[in-house]
Write an enzyme that holds these catalytic residues in place. Structure first.
Site, short mmCIF file in Angstrom:
data_model
loop_
_atom_site.label_atom_id
_atom_site.label_comp_id
_atom_site.label_asym_id
_atom_site.label_seq_id
_atom_site.Cartn_x
_atom_site.Cartn_y
_atom_site.Cartn_z
N TYR A 1 -49.31 18.59 -1.07
CA TYR A 1 -49.66 18.29 -2.35
C TYR A 1 -50.77 17.53 -2.88
CZ TYR A 1 -48.77 18.94 -7.50
OH TYR A 1 -49.02 19.06 -8.73
N SER B 1 -53.51 16.11 -10.50
CA SER B 1 -52.39 15.57 -10.64
C SER B 1 -52.31 14.00 -10.47
CB SER B 1 -51.39 16.16 -9.51
OG SER B 1 -50.24 15.61 -9.34
P1 NDP Z 1 -45.67 26.25 -13.18
O1 NDP Z 1 -44.97 26.63 -11.93
O2 NDP Z 1 -45.19 26.79 -14.53
O3 NDP Z 1 -47.16 27.15 -13.13
C1 NDP Z 1 -47.70 27.34 -11.86
C2 NDP Z 1 -48.67 28.55 -12.05
O4 NDP Z 1 -49.29 28.85 -10.80
C3 NDP Z 1 -47.87 30.04 -12.46
O5 NDP Z 1 -48.31 30.37 -13.51
C4 NDP Z 1 -48.16 30.89 -11.17
O6 NDP Z 1 -48.10 32.21 -11.53
C5 NDP Z 1 -49.22 30.14 -10.66
N1 NDP Z 1 -49.55 30.46 -9.19
C6 NDP Z 1 -48.95 29.93 -8.36
N2 NDP Z 1 -49.20 30.36 -7.00
C7 NDP Z 1 -50.05 31.57 -7.56
C8 NDP Z 1 -50.91 32.55 -6.60
N3 NDP Z 1 -50.71 32.35 -5.09
N4 NDP Z 1 -51.76 33.18 -7.18
C9 NDP Z 1 -51.77 33.25 -8.63
N5 NDP Z 1 -51.20 32.37 -9.41
C10 NDP Z 1 -50.31 31.53 -8.83
O7 NDP Z 1 -46.10 24.85 -13.16
P2 NDP Z 1 -46.90 23.95 -13.89
O8 NDP Z 1 -47.53 24.54 -15.25
O9 NDP Z 1 -46.58 22.59 -13.85
O10 NDP Z 1 -48.25 23.74 -12.87
C11 NDP Z 1 -49.50 24.12 -13.32
C12 NDP Z 1 -50.80 23.32 -12.65
O11 NDP Z 1 -50.44 21.93 -13.07
C13 NDP Z 1 -50.41 23.17 -10.89
O12 NDP Z 1 -51.53 23.17 -10.42
C14 NDP Z 1 -49.75 22.06 -10.74
O13 NDP Z 1 -49.89 21.67 -9.67
C15 NDP Z 1 -50.33 21.07 -11.80
N6 NDP Z 1 -49.59 19.90 -12.21
C16 NDP Z 1 -48.34 19.90 -12.97
C17 NDP Z 1 -47.66 18.88 -13.06
C18 NDP Z 1 -46.53 18.90 -13.71
O14 NDP Z 1 -45.49 17.74 -13.76
N7 NDP Z 1 -45.53 19.93 -14.05
C19 NDP Z 1 -48.38 17.44 -12.90
C20 NDP Z 1 -49.55 17.39 -12.24
C21 NDP Z 1 -50.13 18.54 -11.92
P3 NDP Z 1 -46.88 33.38 -10.91
O15 NDP Z 1 -45.68 32.96 -11.67
O16 NDP Z 1 -47.30 34.41 -11.61
O17 NDP Z 1 -47.19 33.07 -9.46
#
Ligand code: NDP
Length: 254
Positions: free
Chosen positions: A157, A144
Protein backbone atom coordinates in the site's frame (compact mmCIF):
# COMPACT_ATOMS: atom_id res chain seq x y z
CA UNK A 1 -18.14 31.54 -8.74
CA UNK A 2 -16.94 31.16 -12.34
CA UNK A 3 -13.45 29.95 -11.36
CA UNK A 4 -14.89 26.89 -9.61
CA UNK A 5 -17.75 26.32 -12.06
CA UNK A 6 -17.78 22.81 -13.57
CA UNK A 7 -20.89 23.21 -15.75
CA UNK A 8 -20.42 21.43 -19.06
CA UNK A 9 -17.51 19.38 -17.72
CA UNK A 10 -17.51 15.58 -17.60
CA UNK A 11 -15.72 13.78 -14.76
CA UNK A 12 -14.86 10.11 -14.26
CA UNK A 13 -14.37 9.01 -10.65
CA UNK A 14 -12.96 5.50 -10.26
CA UNK A 15 -14.24 4.02 -7.02
CA UNK A 16 -16.86 6.77 -7.18
CA UNK A 17 -19.56 4.51 -5.76
CA UNK A 18 -18.69 5.07 -2.09
CA UNK A 19 -16.31 6.54 0.46
CA UNK A 20 -13.93 9.31 -0.56
CA UNK A 21 -14.71 8.83 -4.27
CA UNK A 22 -18.39 9.55 -3.74
CA UNK A 23 -17.52 12.50 -1.49
CA UNK A 24 -15.47 14.03 -4.32
CA UNK A 25 -18.11 13.14 -6.92
CA UNK A 26 -20.79 14.94 -4.88
CA UNK A 27 -18.62 18.05 -4.63
CA UNK A 28 -18.03 18.14 -8.38
CA UNK A 29 -21.71 17.41 -9.07
CA UNK A 30 -22.73 20.36 -6.91
CA UNK A 31 -20.30 22.51 -8.92
CA UNK A 32 -22.15 21.47 -12.08
CA UNK A 33 -20.16 18.55 -13.52
CA UNK A 34 -21.62 15.45 -15.15
CA UNK A 35 -20.29 12.40 -13.34
CA UNK A 36 -19.34 8.90 -14.45
CA UNK A 37 -19.27 6.57 -11.45
CA UNK A 38 -16.78 3.76 -12.17
CA UNK A 39 -16.80 0.74 -9.88
CA UNK A 40 -17.17 -3.04 -9.77
CA UNK A 41 -20.14 -3.27 -7.43
CA UNK A 42 -23.25 -2.56 -9.51
CA UNK A 43 -25.51 -2.12 -6.46
CA UNK A 44 -23.20 0.55 -5.03
CA UNK A 45 -22.86 2.11 -8.50
CA UNK A 46 -26.64 2.45 -8.84
CA UNK A 47 -27.01 3.97 -5.36
CA UNK A 48 -24.27 6.51 -6.09
CA UNK A 49 -25.90 7.51 -9.39
CA UNK A 50 -29.17 8.04 -7.54
CA UNK A 51 -27.50 10.16 -4.85
CA UNK A 52 -25.74 12.29 -7.46
CA UNK A 53 -28.96 12.66 -9.44
CA UNK A 54 -30.64 14.07 -6.34
CA UNK A 55 -28.01 16.83 -6.38
CA UNK A 56 -29.16 17.74 -9.90
CA UNK A 57 -26.23 16.15 -11.71
CA UNK A 58 -26.33 14.10 -14.88
CA UNK A 59 -24.74 10.91 -13.54
CA UNK A 60 -24.18 7.50 -15.10
CA UNK A 61 -22.41 4.36 -13.95
CA UNK A 62 -19.94 2.26 -15.88
CA UNK A 63 -19.00 -1.12 -14.47
CA UNK A 64 -15.24 -1.01 -14.24
CA UNK A 65 -12.36 -3.14 -13.04
CA UNK A 66 -9.42 -0.83 -12.42
CA UNK A 67 -6.94 -3.71 -12.67
CA UNK A 68 -7.82 -4.43 -16.31
CA UNK A 69 -6.38 -2.35 -19.14
CA UNK A 70 -9.27 -3.12 -21.49
CA UNK A 71 -11.71 -1.97 -18.81
CA UNK A 72 -9.82 1.33 -18.39
CA UNK A 73 -9.97 1.96 -22.15
CA UNK A 74 -13.66 0.99 -22.23
CA UNK A 75 -14.34 3.39 -19.35
CA UNK A 76 -12.93 6.34 -21.29
CA UNK A 77 -14.58 5.31 -24.57
CA UNK A 78 -17.92 4.70 -22.84
CA UNK A 79 -17.75 8.09 -21.16
CA UNK A 80 -17.15 9.89 -24.45
CA UNK A 81 -19.89 7.90 -26.16
CA UNK A 82 -22.47 8.58 -23.42
CA UNK A 83 -21.57 12.11 -22.33
CA UNK A 84 -19.69 13.47 -25.34
CA UNK A 85 -16.35 14.39 -23.76
CA UNK A 86 -13.93 13.84 -20.89
CA UNK A 87 -12.49 16.74 -18.88
CA UNK A 88 -11.69 15.33 -15.44
CA UNK A 89 -10.30 11.96 -14.33
CA UNK A 90 -10.12 11.09 -10.64
CA UNK A 91 -8.01 7.98 -10.03
CA UNK A 92 -9.41 6.98 -6.65
CA UNK A 93 -10.00 3.19 -6.72
CA UNK A 94 -7.94 1.55 -4.03
CA UNK A 95 -7.52 -1.42 -1.72
CA UNK A 96 -5.25 -2.40 1.12
CA UNK A 97 -3.99 -5.79 2.32
CA UNK A 98 -2.59 -5.47 5.82
CA UNK A 99 0.42 -7.73 6.23
CA UNK A 100 4.06 -7.25 7.10
CA UNK A 101 6.46 -7.72 4.16
CA UNK A 102 7.73 -11.07 5.47
CA UNK A 103 4.30 -12.72 5.14
CA UNK A 104 2.84 -10.86 2.17
CA UNK A 105 2.67 -13.00 -0.97
CA UNK A 106 3.61 -11.80 -4.44
CA UNK A 107 -0.01 -12.17 -5.52
CA UNK A 108 -1.15 -9.88 -2.68
CA UNK A 109 1.58 -7.38 -3.52
CA UNK A 110 0.52 -7.35 -7.18
CA UNK A 111 -3.17 -6.94 -6.31
CA UNK A 112 -2.48 -3.81 -4.29
CA UNK A 113 0.03 -2.28 -6.71
CA UNK A 114 -2.18 -2.96 -9.73
CA UNK A 115 -5.35 -1.59 -8.13
CA UNK A 116 -3.80 1.50 -6.56
CA UNK A 117 -1.00 2.48 -8.92
CA UNK A 118 -1.03 0.67 -12.28
CA UNK A 119 -4.73 1.51 -12.65
CA UNK A 120 -3.91 5.23 -12.47
CA UNK A 121 -1.40 4.76 -15.28
CA UNK A 122 -3.85 2.74 -17.40
CA UNK A 123 -6.75 5.19 -16.96
CA UNK A 124 -4.57 8.29 -17.44
CA UNK A 125 -2.98 6.75 -20.51
CA UNK A 126 -6.45 6.08 -21.95
CA UNK A 127 -7.75 9.55 -21.00
CA UNK A 128 -4.86 11.59 -22.41
CA UNK A 129 -5.88 11.60 -26.10
CA UNK A 130 -9.41 12.78 -25.21
CA UNK A 131 -8.12 15.55 -22.97
CA UNK A 132 -5.56 16.67 -25.53
CA UNK A 133 -8.28 16.75 -28.19
CA UNK A 134 -10.47 18.86 -25.88
CA UNK A 135 -7.64 21.36 -25.35
CA UNK A 136 -6.95 20.43 -21.73
CA UNK A 137 -8.00 18.44 -18.71
CA UNK A 138 -7.55 17.65 -15.05
CA UNK A 139 -6.27 14.45 -13.48
CA UNK A 140 -6.54 13.96 -9.73
CA UNK A 141 -4.77 10.97 -8.16
CA UNK A 142 -5.45 9.77 -4.64
CA UNK A 143 -2.44 9.15 -2.43
CA UNK A 144 -2.40 8.72 1.33
CA UNK A 145 -0.45 9.54 4.46
CA UNK A 146 1.41 6.39 3.33
CA UNK A 147 2.70 8.49 0.42
CA UNK A 148 4.82 10.20 3.11
CA UNK A 149 5.17 7.78 6.03
CA UNK A 150 5.83 4.06 6.38
CA UNK A 151 4.17 1.48 8.64
CA UNK A 152 4.92 -2.20 9.29
CA UNK A 153 1.71 -3.66 7.85
CA UNK A 154 1.40 -1.72 4.58
CA UNK A 155 4.41 -2.51 2.36
CA UNK A 156 2.49 -2.72 -0.92
CA UNK A 157 0.00 0.00 0.00
CA UNK A 158 2.76 2.45 0.97
CA UNK A 159 4.73 1.57 -2.17
CA UNK A 160 1.65 2.19 -4.31
CA UNK A 161 0.85 5.49 -2.61
CA UNK A 162 4.44 6.72 -2.72
CA UNK A 163 4.48 5.71 -6.38
CA UNK A 164 1.31 7.64 -7.13
CA UNK A 165 2.96 10.89 -6.06
CA UNK A 166 5.92 10.31 -8.37
CA UNK A 167 3.57 9.24 -11.16
CA UNK A 168 1.62 12.47 -10.60
CA UNK A 169 4.77 14.58 -10.91
CA UNK A 170 5.82 12.76 -14.03
CA UNK A 171 2.46 13.19 -15.79
CA UNK A 172 2.31 16.83 -14.68
CA UNK A 173 5.60 17.59 -16.41
CA UNK A 174 4.78 15.50 -19.48
CA UNK A 175 1.38 17.04 -20.13
CA UNK A 176 1.65 20.64 -18.86
CA UNK A 177 2.03 21.98 -22.42
CA UNK A 178 -1.21 20.17 -23.33
CA UNK A 179 -2.97 22.21 -20.62
CA UNK A 180 -3.54 19.07 -18.56
CA UNK A 181 -2.94 19.59 -14.85
CA UNK A 182 -2.17 16.51 -12.76
CA UNK A 183 -2.27 16.65 -8.97
CA UNK A 184 -2.57 14.30 -6.02
CA UNK A 185 -4.66 14.45 -2.85
CA UNK A 186 -3.25 12.79 0.26
CA UNK A 187 -6.14 11.98 2.61
CA UNK A 188 -5.44 11.55 6.31
CA UNK A 189 -7.39 9.02 8.33
CA UNK A 190 -10.90 9.00 6.86
CA UNK A 191 -13.94 7.10 8.11
CA UNK A 192 -14.84 4.78 5.19
CA UNK A 193 -15.30 1.06 4.47
CA UNK A 194 -11.53 0.83 3.90
CA UNK A 195 -10.65 1.93 7.44
CA UNK A 196 -13.56 0.30 9.29
CA UNK A 197 -11.72 -3.02 9.29
CA UNK A 198 -8.42 -1.40 10.23
CA UNK A 199 -10.05 0.07 13.32
CA UNK A 200 -10.98 -3.44 14.37
CA UNK A 201 -7.76 -5.15 13.29
CA UNK A 202 -5.24 -2.56 14.52
CA UNK A 203 -5.52 -2.30 18.28
CA UNK A 204 -5.68 1.31 19.55
CA UNK A 205 -5.80 2.80 16.04
CA UNK A 206 -8.93 4.86 16.62
CA UNK A 207 -7.51 6.63 19.68
CA UNK A 208 -4.04 7.05 18.17
CA UNK A 209 -5.53 8.80 15.12
CA UNK A 210 -7.57 11.13 17.33
CA UNK A 211 -4.54 11.94 19.49
CA UNK A 212 -2.23 12.63 16.53
CA UNK A 213 -4.71 14.63 14.40
CA UNK A 214 -4.67 18.32 15.40
CA UNK A 215 -8.27 18.72 14.20
CA UNK A 216 -9.20 16.10 16.81
CA UNK A 217 -11.39 13.96 14.58
CA UNK A 218 -11.35 11.41 11.77
CA UNK A 219 -11.96 12.88 8.31
CA UNK A 220 -15.10 12.26 6.26
CA UNK A 221 -15.64 11.66 2.54
CA UNK A 222 -17.27 15.11 2.38
CA UNK A 223 -13.99 16.69 3.53
CA UNK A 224 -12.69 15.91 0.02
CA UNK A 225 -15.41 17.71 -1.93
CA UNK A 226 -13.75 21.14 -1.88
CA UNK A 227 -10.27 20.02 -2.89
CA UNK A 228 -11.75 17.93 -5.71
CA UNK A 229 -13.64 20.94 -7.08
CA UNK A 230 -10.52 23.10 -6.81
CA UNK A 231 -8.28 20.60 -8.61
CA UNK A 232 -10.95 19.89 -11.25
CA UNK A 233 -11.70 23.54 -12.03
CA UNK A 234 -10.10 26.55 -13.68
CA UNK A 235 -9.18 27.76 -10.19
CA UNK A 236 -6.19 25.39 -10.32
CA UNK A 237 -5.04 26.04 -13.90
CA UNK A 238 -1.47 26.96 -12.78
CA UNK A 239 -1.31 24.23 -10.11
CA UNK A 240 0.27 21.00 -11.28
CA UNK A 241 2.39 18.19 -9.85
CA UNK A 242 1.37 18.87 -6.26
CA UNK A 243 0.43 16.40 -3.51
CA UNK A 244 -1.96 18.12 -1.12
CA UNK A 245 -2.72 16.61 2.30
CA UNK A 246 -6.37 16.65 3.44
CA UNK A 247 -5.62 15.38 6.90
CA UNK A 248 -6.71 17.76 9.65
CA UNK A 249 -3.00 18.48 10.22
CA UNK A 250 -1.92 14.84 10.76
CA UNK A 251 1.16 15.13 8.52
CA UNK A 252 2.52 18.25 10.24
CA UNK A 253 1.95 17.05 13.79
CA UNK A 254 4.77 15.51 15.82
P1 NDP B 1 -13.64 2.47 -0.02
O1 NDP B 1 -13.32 1.04 0.27
O2 NDP B 1 -14.90 3.04 0.46
O3 NDP B 1 -13.52 2.76 -1.57
C1 NDP B 1 -12.67 2.07 -2.42
C2 NDP B 1 -13.24 2.19 -3.80
O4 NDP B 1 -12.34 1.58 -4.73
C3 NDP B 1 -14.58 1.47 -3.91
O5 NDP B 1 -15.49 2.35 -4.51
C4 NDP B 1 -14.29 0.29 -4.81
O6 NDP B 1 -15.37 0.02 -5.68
C5 NDP B 1 -13.11 0.79 -5.62
N1 NDP B 1 -12.29 -0.31 -6.13
C6 NDP B 1 -11.48 -1.13 -5.45
N2 NDP B 1 -10.92 -2.01 -6.28
C7 NDP B 1 -11.40 -1.75 -7.51
C8 NDP B 1 -11.21 -2.31 -8.81
N3 NDP B 1 -10.40 -3.36 -9.01
N4 NDP B 1 -11.86 -1.76 -9.84
C9 NDP B 1 -12.68 -0.72 -9.67
N5 NDP B 1 -12.92 -0.13 -8.48
C10 NDP B 1 -12.28 -0.65 -7.42
O7 NDP B 1 -12.40 3.26 0.60
P2 NDP B 1 -11.97 4.80 0.57
O8 NDP B 1 -13.03 5.66 0.09
O9 NDP B 1 -11.36 5.03 1.88
O10 NDP B 1 -10.77 4.75 -0.49
C11 NDP B 1 -10.73 5.54 -1.64
C12 NDP B 1 -9.29 5.93 -1.95
O11 NDP B 1 -8.78 6.74 -0.89
C13 NDP B 1 -8.35 4.71 -2.04
O12 NDP B 1 -7.41 4.93 -3.08
C14 NDP B 1 -7.65 4.72 -0.69
O13 NDP B 1 -6.40 4.12 -0.75
C15 NDP B 1 -7.55 6.22 -0.45
N6 NDP B 1 -7.31 6.58 0.94
C16 NDP B 1 -8.21 6.29 1.94
C17 NDP B 1 -7.93 6.67 3.24
C18 NDP B 1 -8.86 6.42 4.37
O14 NDP B 1 -8.48 6.68 5.52
N7 NDP B 1 -10.06 5.92 4.14
C19 NDP B 1 -6.70 7.39 3.57
C20 NDP B 1 -5.85 7.64 2.46
C21 NDP B 1 -6.15 7.26 1.20
P3 NDP B 1 -16.13 -1.43 -5.63
O15 NDP B 1 -16.74 -1.49 -4.26
O16 NDP B 1 -17.12 -1.34 -6.72
O17 NDP B 1 -15.06 -2.44 -5.84
Amino acid sequence: MRLFDLKGKVAIVTGGNGGIGLGMAKGMAEAGADIVVAGRNTTKNAAAVEALGKLGARAVAIEHDATDEGSCKALVNGTVQMLGRLDILVNNAGINIRKTPDVMTLDEWNQVITTNLTSAFMCSNAAYPEMKRAGGGKIVNIGSMMSIFGAPFVPAYAASKGGIVQFTRSCATAWARDNIQVNAILPGWIDTDLTKRARVEVHGLHDRVLARTPAGRWGTPEDHAGIAVFLASAASDFVTGTAIPVDGGFSVSG
